[in-house]
Design a protein around this motif. Structure first.
Motif, PDB file in Angstrom:
ATOM      1  N   ASP A   1       0.865  -1.171   0.000  1.00  0.00           N
ATOM      2  CA  ASP A   1       0.000   0.000   0.000  1.00  0.00           C
ATOM      3  C   ASP A   1       0.905   1.224   0.000  1.00  0.00           C
ATOM      4  O   ASP A   1       1.502   1.569   1.017  1.00  0.00           O
ATOM      5  N   LEU A   2       1.006   1.884  -1.157  1.00  0.00           N
ATOM      6  CA  LEU A   2       1.924   3.005  -1.293  1.00  0.00           C
ATOM      7  C   LEU A   2       1.509   4.218  -0.461  1.00  0.00           C
ATOM      8  O   LEU A   2       2.312   5.132  -0.270  1.00  0.00           O
ATOM      9  N   SER A   3       0.278   4.229   0.016  1.00  0.00           N
ATOM     10  CA  SER A   3      -0.162   5.348   0.846  1.00  0.00           C
ATOM     11  C   SER A   3       0.178   5.137   2.321  1.00  0.00           C
ATOM     12  O   SER A   3      -0.147   5.971   3.156  1.00  0.00           O
ATOM     13  N   SER A   4       0.859   4.051   2.637  1.00  0.00           N
ATOM     14  CA  SER A   4       1.238   3.753   4.018  1.00  0.00           C
ATOM     15  C   SER A   4       2.730   3.487   4.092  1.00  0.00           C
ATOM     16  O   SER A   4       3.232   2.519   3.507  1.00  0.00           O
TER      17      SER A   4
ATOM     18  N   PRO B   1       3.079   5.045  -9.989  1.00  0.00           N
ATOM     19  CA  PRO B   1       2.019   5.646  -9.165  1.00  0.00           C
ATOM     20  C   PRO B   1       0.691   5.494  -9.872  1.00  0.00           C
ATOM     21  O   PRO B   1       0.686   5.219 -11.067  1.00  0.00           O
ATOM     22  N   GLY B   2      -0.318   5.734  -9.281  1.00  0.00           N
ATOM     23  CA  GLY B   2      -1.002   5.479  -8.094  1.00  0.00           C
ATOM     24  C   GLY B   2      -2.409   6.041  -8.210  1.00  0.00           C
ATOM     25  O   GLY B   2      -3.304   5.308  -8.567  1.00  0.00           O
TER      26      GLY B   2
ATOM     27  N   THR C   1      -3.301  10.516   3.833  1.00  0.00           N
ATOM     28  CA  THR C   1      -2.926   9.125   4.021  1.00  0.00           C
ATOM     29  C   THR C   1      -2.905   8.816   5.522  1.00  0.00           C
ATOM     30  O   THR C   1      -3.086   9.703   6.355  1.00  0.00           O
TER      31      THR C   1
ATOM     32  N   THR D   1      -3.020  12.995  -0.082  1.00  0.00           N
ATOM     33  CA  THR D   1      -3.161  11.674  -0.693  1.00  0.00           C
ATOM     34  C   THR D   1      -2.321  11.484  -1.950  1.00  0.00           C
ATOM     35  O   THR D   1      -1.645  10.452  -2.115  1.00  0.00           O
ATOM     36  N   GLN D   2      -2.345  12.459  -2.852  1.00  0.00           N
ATOM     37  CA  GLN D   2      -1.661  12.251  -4.129  1.00  0.00           C
ATOM     38  C   GLN D   2      -0.144  12.309  -3.995  1.00  0.00           C
ATOM     39  O   GLN D   2       0.569  11.441  -4.521  1.00  0.00           O
TER      40      GLN D   2
ATOM     41  N   THR E   1       0.969   9.173  -1.972  1.00  0.00           N
ATOM     42  CA  THR E   1       0.930   7.900  -2.691  1.00  0.00           C
ATOM     43  C   THR E   1       1.878   7.897  -3.884  1.00  0.00           C
ATOM     44  O   THR E   1       2.694   6.980  -4.049  1.00  0.00           O
ATOM     45  N   ASN E   2       1.753   8.920  -4.721  1.00  0.00           N
ATOM     46  CA  ASN E   2       2.483   8.928  -5.987  1.00  0.00           C
ATOM     47  C   ASN E   2       3.976   9.174  -5.831  1.00  0.00           C
ATOM     48  O   ASN E   2       4.770   8.669  -6.631  1.00  0.00           O
TER      49      ASN E   2
ATOM     50  N   GLY F   1       5.432   7.496  -1.168  1.00  0.00           N
ATOM     51  CA  GLY F   1       5.457   6.040  -1.074  1.00  0.00           C
ATOM     52  C   GLY F   1       6.613   5.456  -1.869  1.00  0.00           C
ATOM     53  O   GLY F   1       7.344   4.576  -1.390  1.00  0.00           O
TER      54      GLY F   1
END
Length: 241
Positions: A4-7, A32-33, A42, A48-49, A52-53, A56
């Protein structure tokens, strides 16, 4: 394996599992994502973006550097987008656009960050005398589920609503859209720090694209400062060797 790239916790756990199973990584393609999502955070409190993008993949790549550098000629390819042209260098005092959030602006910032990350990482490889290269690629206008996911999440405004529809009729297939990233990853003549994309920006055969955005040095400096501060993870290429 789960990632999970957001974590940041998930990223570090997944990277540890990869290193436990592989002592060499020849190709690392960071794809990404999320796109033009409504404002959110997150689990680590990042927008978020960007979280994640970019962030992460920052930690993911940093943790996997020992295996990339152990390869004979490892490559790291980070996927950007033509949306990078609407992005701006990160503001260290306000990287999440607090109070001025715009979904497409935040997306553009994250995609410009992806490009600057590839260029900056390749510079570190060169400075360290590493055999590895870092490059970037973008898929152009591709009929993936990215547009429909944006719309389903309530993001993107009018363009988000039309994106999935127009992509079905005018976008390239997913295999076709992957060719620029694959060329960056496998072309023996590819030079580190360069960008590959479709010939006509949105569609066409994969070619090396010109770098036309000014402010790259400042953008990379800001990106490194923000990324290391937020994640607590240095991009320690020399140490990883």
């Amino acid at each position: 394996m789960p990632l999970d790239l957001s974590s940041q916790e998930s990223v570090r756990a997944a990277a540890a599992r990869v290193l436990d199973q592989h002592d060499r990584i020849d190709l690392l393609i960071n794809n990404p994502g999320v796109m033009a999502t409504p404002e959110g955070r997150t689990v680590d409190g990042f927008e978020t973006q960007l979280g994640t993008n970019h962030l992460g993949h920052w930690t993911w790549t940093a943790d996997l550097l020992p295996a990339v550098l152990a390869a004979d000629s490892g490559r790291v390819v980070t996927v950007t987008s033509v949306a990078r042209h609407q992005g701006r260098n990160l503001d260290p005092a306000d990287p999440f656009l607090a109070g001025t959030y715009n979904a497409w602006r935040a997306y553009g910032n994250s995609k410009l960050a992806n490009l600057h990350f590839a260029i900056g990482l390749n510079r570190l490889f060169v400075e360290a005398g590493a055999r590895a290269k870092a490059l970037s690629g973008h898929p152009g206008w591709t009929d993936s589920d990215l547009q429909t996911t944006t719309h389903q999440a309530g993001g993107g405004g009018v363009f988000g609503a039309l994106g999935g529809y127009t992509a079905r009729f005018f976008g390239m297939s997913v295999p076709r859209g992957a060719l620029s990233q694959l060329r960056a990853a496998t072309d023996p003549a590819a030079v580190g720090g360069t960008l590959y994309g479709p010939t006509f920006a949105g569609f066409g055969s994969p070619v090396r694209r010109p770098m036309i955005r000014p402010g790259t040095d400042e953008g990379i400096r800001r990106l490194w400062a923000v990324s290391e501060e937020l994640t607590g993870v240095p991009m320690a290429v020399a140490h990883a060797r």
